[in-house]
Design an enzyme around this catalytic site. Structure first.
Site, PDB file in Angstrom:
ATOM      1  N   GLU A   8       1.898  -2.209  -8.416  1.00 55.45           N
ATOM      2  CA  GLU A   8       0.918  -2.840  -7.519  1.00 55.45           C
ATOM      3  C   GLU A   8       0.038  -3.877  -8.201  1.00 55.45           C
ATOM      4  OE1 GLU A   8      -1.425  -0.307  -4.927  1.00 55.45           O
ATOM      5  OE2 GLU A   8       0.205   1.126  -4.924  1.00 55.45           O
ATOM      6  N   ASP A  81       1.622   3.031  -6.256  1.00 55.27           N
ATOM      7  CA  ASP A  81       0.831   4.265  -6.370  1.00 55.27           C
ATOM      8  C   ASP A  81       1.451   5.412  -5.579  1.00 55.27           C
ATOM      9  OD1 ASP A  81      -0.920   3.007  -8.029  1.00 55.27           O
ATOM     10  OD2 ASP A  81      -2.426   2.599  -6.495  1.00 55.27           O
ATOM     11  N   ASP A  83       0.176   7.589  -3.453  1.00 58.44           N
ATOM     12  CA  ASP A  83      -0.366   8.032  -2.165  1.00 58.44           C
ATOM     13  C   ASP A  83       0.368   7.334  -1.015  1.00 58.44           C
ATOM     14  OD1 ASP A  83      -1.324   5.474  -2.415  1.00 58.44           O
ATOM     15  OD2 ASP A  83      -3.433   6.027  -2.565  1.00 58.44           O
ATOM     16  N   GLU A  85      -0.549   4.933   0.919  1.00 60.39           N
ATOM     17  CA  GLU A  85      -0.648   3.470   0.867  1.00 60.39           C
ATOM     18  C   GLU A  85       0.398   2.909  -0.092  1.00 60.39           C
ATOM     19  OE1 GLU A  85      -2.529   0.776   3.086  1.00 60.39           O
ATOM     20  OE2 GLU A  85      -3.264   2.833   3.031  1.00 60.39           O
ATOM     21  N   TYR A 286      -4.424   9.479 -11.803  1.00 59.67           N
ATOM     22  CA  TYR A 286      -4.649   8.723 -10.566  1.00 59.67           C
ATOM     23  C   TYR A 286      -5.969   9.105  -9.910  1.00 59.67           C
ATOM     24  CZ  TYR A 286      -3.506   6.221  -6.302  1.00 59.67           C
ATOM     25  OH  TYR A 286      -3.508   5.334  -5.248  1.00 59.67           O
ATOM     26  N   ARG A 288      -7.236   8.599  -6.830  1.00 63.19           N
ATOM     27  CA  ARG A 288      -7.380   8.948  -5.395  1.00 63.19           C
ATOM     28  C   ARG A 288      -6.692  10.279  -5.156  1.00 63.19           C
ATOM     29  NH1 ARG A 288      -6.189   3.319  -4.696  1.00 63.19           N
ATOM     30  NH2 ARG A 288      -8.136   2.186  -4.363  1.00 63.19           N
ATOM     31  N   HIS A 331      -1.871  16.531  -6.114  1.00 60.64           N
ATOM     32  CA  HIS A 331      -1.111  16.447  -7.366  1.00 60.64           C
ATOM     33  C   HIS A 331      -1.953  17.044  -8.488  1.00 60.64           C
ATOM     34  CE1 HIS A 331       1.729  14.048  -5.168  1.00 60.64           C
ATOM     35  NE2 HIS A 331       0.795  13.173  -4.870  1.00 60.64           N
TER      36      HIS A 331
END
Length: 765
Positions: A8, A81, A83, A85, A286, A288, A331
């Site tokens: 990303e 990523d 998630d 998104e 990560y 989020r 996670h």
């Protein structure tokens, strides 16, 4: 074999490139490469709510490069990523680059370390379409709500407004809190605290104890102290109770945002931005997540760190379970990628946040603190209630040796003295002094960013990825503002009994100071009221939380996303049709404050063309008077007296050099006028209270600046009409009534006559 890895962000690409060999090219998609079409709704409602996607113009170059590279390599790895998104970004890449979903390798990792990357390469999967559909459902639903609600707000409330599903509910929370504050009526009461010591204690150790009853009036408090004059005090009960204080679990997104705000005053978006940088550099996992889980590897590494730093008796390996409903990214918690790395290189704020994450993670694997909580009840003759003293003594610091979690301003623990003397039941104590202090009931505190995130999470509204953008959006739209309020002064009474003497004194205290708290604007309150009246479903906390659960069910593959949107759309669209037919009530638009004693005309507050304002109506044929509200004032809470004060401008503050000095507010803010000279007020100057001396000081500064601007920096004997002057944006050449820029990097003192003429002749007309 040549491989293309698409991530990303460029920073992430750089870090991953270090771990992969020369057979891998790592490129960034710079986030989403396409989104719903900006023109129109961008959703085909009649065709099962099919999204209409388009590649934005600024992403065309990125897409062209990725397409070219994808056609040249043997395999494409999508490493966005982990998630929803990120999953959607990976799916969009397969669609736009023409990659078959079932054969394109999707890799995920929650930390950017060599082991994690190589492990991901060894265990690829395909794009998870359930996660993609959950993200699509959120995007489509939010677009429908925004697209259909916003035009109604333009017509019924005010042009250029907009609404959103989660944002509107967040504004509702802030508006409701503000109304609780407006409705709060501070009442006083008396709190009685005594300083006791034991008659048998040779050292006469003084300790503090509080009487549990509150007295509503001064007379009642005085009667209590009169009673204390002749009372005897004995120990009714003394108990030492061992308790344990446990460490907080490792960070989730929301707890990191809350703790960074409490400890360092960081905003939610700043915390996420710094955490993103730490993640992309491979320093933390990560950022989020709503999981408090740690990997066994991390737990073992924490044990080694704790043992090395403090010894084995401080170590207590444990794992925490996630209680958050619908934890979508279950996670791992946010932790350092390498637990043995105690410090990092980076900016000051990166170092601070990393240190916070490191301490919280390691402390979570330490033993609890052992605390002795002492409670002493002091009985008083002639009264049934006892004075109560509580104190904490730490026997073993445990995890608190490394880290202790901060508490919210509105969740402070009661007062505890550090240590209390050991007293026996029946022991006689004497009062050194007993003080009845006037206190006041407090309104609820306004939310700050962290406490708002906490409340949204408690209600099940939003997910880790939505908190920061939600808060940024409501501030950007002007529905909410982040403001600080200075402390106000008030007097209070303190009545002291010492021996047999009762004395009374009036003292002053500061109260009500606020820093970076969220309060609604008038337009935010107006929009909230309109949406609550017309779109109760959208504004309902339970409904918004249930929508999140539906997204979770889509992610699990339990329901079809278009069916979920369909069940929402029909009742919502009916509400939209109804709202179009309904005229908003006028009382929402205007608030009558009273009558102006000078003119006898009605004074009212309302939203005007340029924002919230007050107006004094006029007789027929005359012009009404208008004034803007000050920052922090609200239509809903402004009083008639405060409104009339706003008409005090422009005001004459005195006469200087025979000419009146006038202070006012203009298009560009507060100003001082002296004849034809104007000077702007500083942000710290209040036009309503600025003094004559300060006004003259600003005028003198303005004159000095004007004089400096008119004094040439350089003149030329060859032609007196040619000069170099100092202007608002730096030095410039002035010649025969025209101005010319200096060449880039040129210094006025080094410019010769020839250089200047060259600039004049070569400049575009």
């Amino acid at each position: 074999m040549q491989n293309l890895v698409i991530v990303e962000s460029p920073a992430k690409a750089k870090t991953i490139e270090r771990f992969l060999g020369k057979d891998y090219i790592v490129k960034s998609s710079f986030g989403h490469i396409r989104d719903l079409a900006k023109k129109g709704l961008g959703v085909d409602i009649d065709n099962g709510f099919a999204p209409c996607y388009e590649v934005s113009s600024e992403k065309k170059k990125v897409v062209d490069e990725l397409t070219r590279l994808a056609s040249k390599v043997d395999a494409v790895w999508l490493a966005s990523d982990e998630d929803r998104e990120g999953e959607a970004i990976a799916w969009h890449l397969t669609e736009v680059l023409g990659l078959p979903v079932e054969r394109t390798k999707r890799i995920v990792f929650h930390e950017i370390t060599k082991n994690a990357i190589l492990n991901a390469i060894e265990n690829p999967r395909t794009v998870d379409l359930n996660l993609v559909n959950a993200q699509q459902a959120r995007r489509v639903l939010d677009r429908i709500v925004g697209f259909e609600l916003s035009p109604i707000l333009w017509k019924k409330v005010k042009p250029a407004l907009s609404a959103g599903r989660v944002q509107s509910v967040a504004v509702r929370l802030i508006v409701e809190r503000e109304r609780d504050i407006i409705a709060h009526n501070a009442t006083s009461y008396y709190r009685v605290v005594a300083q006791f010591y034991s008659v048998e204690d040779l050292d006469k150790v003084v300790f503090k104890a509080e009487y549990p009853e509150r007295f509503a009036t001064k007379d009642e408090a005085m009667a209590m102290l009169e009673c204390c004059k002749t009372a005897t005090f004995t120990v009714a009960h003394s108990e030492v109770k061992p308790t344990k204080r446990y460490p907080a679990p490792p960070f989730t997104t929301s707890t990191l945002q809350q703790e960074a705000a409490r400890k360092y005053g960081m905003s939610v978006s700043q915390t996420m931005s710094v955490a993103q940088r730490l993640y992309e550099q491979g320093l933390i996992t990560y950022m989020r997540t709503d999981s408090v889980n740690l990997s066994q590897l991390a737990i073992n590494a924490c044990k080694e760190e704790v043992t090395a730093l403090f010894g084995e008796k401080y170590s207590n390996p444990r794992n925490y379970t996630t209680h958050s409903k619908g934890a979508q990214e279950a996670h791992e918690a946010i932790r350092p990628s390498y637990i043995n790395r105690r410090e990092i290189d980076g900016t000051a704020v990166e170092k601070r946040l990393y240190d916070l994450i490191w301490k919280r993670t390691v402390a979570s694997q330490m033993v609890p603190a052992d605390i002795d909580r002492t409670t002493i009840n002091i009985a008083m003759s002639d009264r049934t209630e006892c004075f109560v003293a509580t104190g904490d003594t730490m026997r073993f610091d445990g995890f608190m040796r490394l880290y202790s979690e901060s508490v919210d301003d509105d969740n402070q623990d009661g007062e505890h003295t550090a240590t209390l003397p050991l007293l026996k039941q029946g022991e006689v104590v004497k009062a050194q002094s007993i003080v009845a202090t006037e206190r006041f009931t407090q309104p609820p505190l306004r939310y700050n960013e962290a406490s708002l995130v906490k409340r949204l999470e408690e209600l099940g509204i939003g997910r880790p990825s939505t908190y920061a953008p939600t808060i940024s959006t409501i501030i950007t739209r002007g529905y909410v503002e982040k403001s600080s309020r200075p402390a106000q002064k008030r007097n209070y009474t303190a009545i002291t009994l010492r021996g047999n003497n009762i004395t009374e004194k009036v003292a002053s205290e500061n109260y009500g100071a606020e820093k970076n708290r969220l309060s609604p604007t008038d337009i935010g309150m107006l929009v909230n009221d309109y949406l609550e009246a017309q779109f109760a479903m959208i504004m309902d906390y339970n409904f918004t939380a249930n929508v999140e659960k539906e997204f979770d069910r889509i992610a699990e593959g339990e329901i079809v996303w278009s069916d979920m949107i369909s069940s929402f759309y029909t009742p919502f669209h009916n509400m939209v049709d109804s709202a179009i037919q309904t005229q908003p009530s006028s009382h929402q638009q205007v608030r009558v404050l009273g009558v102006d004693p000078k003119s006898g005309h009605v004074v009212k507050a309302r939203i005007g063309r340029y924002g919230p304002m007050v107006e004094i109506e006029a007789a027929e044929g005359e012009k009404p008077q208008y004034a803007s509200l000050k920052k922090g004032q609200l239509i809903e809470s402004i009083t008639l007296e405060q409104a009339l004060e706003l008409f005090a401008l422009p005001r004459t503050v005195g006469v200087y050099e025979g000419v009146e000095v006038v202070v006012g507010i203009g298009k560009f803010g507060g100003y001082v006028r002296h004849g034809n000279t104007f000077a702007s007020l500083a942000k710290s100057d209040d036009p309503y209270t600025v003094s004559y001396e300060r006004s003259v000081e600003l005028l003198e500064q303005q004159k000095e600046q004007a004089a400096a601007a008119n004094t040439p920096l350089k003149t030329f004997a060859e032609d007196k009409a040619l000069v170099i002057k100092n202007g608002r944006y730096g030095a410039y050449i002035a010649y025969k009534g025209k101005n010319y820029r200096l060449p880039k990097g040129a210094k006025p003192e080094n410019m010769s006559y020839e250089d200047c003429i060259k600039v004049v002749n070569s400049s575009k007309k």
